[in-house]
Design a protein around this motif. Structure first.
Motif, PDB file in Angstrom:
ATOM      1  N   TRP B  35       0.847  -1.189   0.000  1.00  0.00           N
ATOM      2  CA  TRP B  35       0.000   0.000   0.000  1.00  0.00           C
ATOM      3  C   TRP B  35       0.880   1.237   0.000  1.00  0.00           C
ATOM      4  O   TRP B  35       1.858   1.330   0.751  1.00  0.00           O
ATOM      5  N   LYS B  37       0.707   5.707  -0.175  1.00  0.00           N
ATOM      6  CA  LYS B  37      -0.072   6.921   0.047  1.00  0.00           C
ATOM      7  C   LYS B  37       0.549   8.022  -0.803  1.00  0.00           C
ATOM      8  O   LYS B  37       1.767   8.194  -0.803  1.00  0.00           O
ATOM      9  N   VAL B  62      -2.122   1.569  11.052  1.00  0.00           N
ATOM     10  CA  VAL B  62      -2.594   0.923   9.827  1.00  0.00           C
ATOM     11  C   VAL B  62      -2.521  -0.592   9.951  1.00  0.00           C
ATOM     12  O   VAL B  62      -1.632  -1.124  10.602  1.00  0.00           O
ATOM     13  N   VAL B  64      -3.150  -4.038   7.281  1.00  0.00           N
ATOM     14  CA  VAL B  64      -3.474  -4.560   5.957  1.00  0.00           C
ATOM     15  C   VAL B  64      -4.004  -5.979   6.134  1.00  0.00           C
ATOM     16  O   VAL B  64      -3.443  -6.772   6.890  1.00  0.00           O
ATOM     17  N   SER B  74      -7.213  -5.097   1.819  1.00  0.00           N
ATOM     18  CA  SER B  74      -7.763  -3.870   2.398  1.00  0.00           C
ATOM     19  C   SER B  74      -6.733  -3.192   3.288  1.00  0.00           C
ATOM     20  O   SER B  74      -5.849  -3.845   3.850  1.00  0.00           O
ATOM     21  N   LEU B  75      -6.899  -1.894   3.397  1.00  0.00           N
ATOM     22  CA  LEU B  75      -6.060  -1.078   4.281  1.00  0.00           C
ATOM     23  C   LEU B  75      -6.974  -0.419   5.289  1.00  0.00           C
ATOM     24  O   LEU B  75      -7.919   0.273   4.898  1.00  0.00           O
ATOM     25  N   GLN B  76      -6.712  -0.644   6.536  1.00  0.00           N
ATOM     26  CA  GLN B  76      -7.493  -0.029   7.592  1.00  0.00           C
ATOM     27  C   GLN B  76      -6.636   1.019   8.277  1.00  0.00           C
ATOM     28  O   GLN B  76      -5.501   0.733   8.668  1.00  0.00           O
ATOM     29  N   TYR B  88      -4.686   6.670  -2.030  1.00  0.00           N
ATOM     30  CA  TYR B  88      -4.058   5.427  -1.588  1.00  0.00           C
ATOM     31  C   TYR B  88      -4.091   4.410  -2.734  1.00  0.00           C
ATOM     32  O   TYR B  88      -5.130   4.196  -3.362  1.00  0.00           O
ATOM     33  N   CYS B  90      -3.012   0.411  -3.961  1.00  0.00           N
ATOM     34  CA  CYS B  90      -2.467  -0.903  -3.677  1.00  0.00           C
ATOM     35  C   CYS B  90      -1.633  -1.322  -4.880  1.00  0.00           C
ATOM     36  O   CYS B  90      -1.844  -0.828  -6.002  1.00  0.00           O
TER      37      CYS B  90
END
Lengths: 116, 110
Positions: B35, B37, B62, B64, B74-76, B88, B90
């Motif tokens: 991921w 940014k 964060v 993943v 997913s990225l939390q 963002y 991936c």
């Protein structure tokens, strides 16, 4: 430690011209990768150099070329520019050349190329 | 290249809430995911990575998650802050190449 630097930051060219972009990696980094970023296609890999040798190449036409110097600085060249080449060109450096290793790439701010 | 896509192109969240950014990948042979940014006017910045032999990895605020069954990543982001506003991306690796998604723009509402 200085980050990845790219010059120039902005460039305007006309169709048919050629352009050379420059990238200076972080000191000690020997791998330099180039990417093209557009709103429609996102980030696309162009090529990667390590120790002056092209190690990987993306799916771009031969008009896109690059090279790396002994000090790890890299240039990319686009010949016979087309309108569709307008994009942000990003350079990234890393210690590793193997993406399956920890692929912590450090990106430069990019060169915004506009082709008219 | 391989298809790496995103379920949502934009996401708005309230400051302090958790954010979840999703990504679908198409090739089950992909074995490493990252991921990034990207803030306005800057190049992408590495956030966190995960290998295919893991299903979860945590960093600072964060996490993943990797679901290989449905080829979903997913990225939390916990306690989202205004400084988290960015695009963002991936990325998946296939062979020795990276393939990026088109990105999700996260906007944090103060």
């Amino acid at each position: 430690k200085a980050g990845v630097t790219q010059t120039p930051r902005y460039l305007i060219k006309t169709r048919g011209q050629q352009v050379t972009l420059s990238c200076s990696p972080i000191s000690g980094h020997r791998s330099v990768s180039w990417y093209q970023q557009t709103p429609g296609q996102g980030l696309q890999f162009l090529f990667e150099y390590f120790s002056e040798t092209q190690r990987n190449k993306g799916n771009f036409p031969g008009r896109f070329s690059g090279r790396q110097f002994s000090n790890s600085r890299s240039e990319m060249n686009v010949s016979t520019l087309e309108l569709g080449d307008s994009a942000l060109y990003l350079c990234a450096s890393s210690l590793n050349t193997n993406v399956r290793a920890s692929y912590e790439q450090y990106f430069g701010p990019g060169t915004r190329l506009t082709v008219t | 290249g391989e298809s790496v896509g995103l379920h949502l192109p934009t996401l708005s969240v309230q400051e302090g809430d958790n954010s979840i950014i999703n990504c679908a990948y198409s090739n089950s042979a992909s074995d490493y995911f990252i991921w990034y940014k990207q803030e306005s006017g800057k190049g992408p910045q590495f956030i966190i990575d995960i290998r295919s032999n893991m299903d979860k990895r945590q960093g600072q605020r964060v996490t993943v998650l990797l679901n290989k069954t449905v080829k979903h990543l997913s990225l939390q982001i916990a306690a989202t802050q205004p400084g988290d506003s960015a695009v963002y991306f991936c990325a998946e690796t296939l062979g020795n190449n990276l393939f990026f998604g088109t990105g999700t723009r996260l906007t944090v509402i103060p």
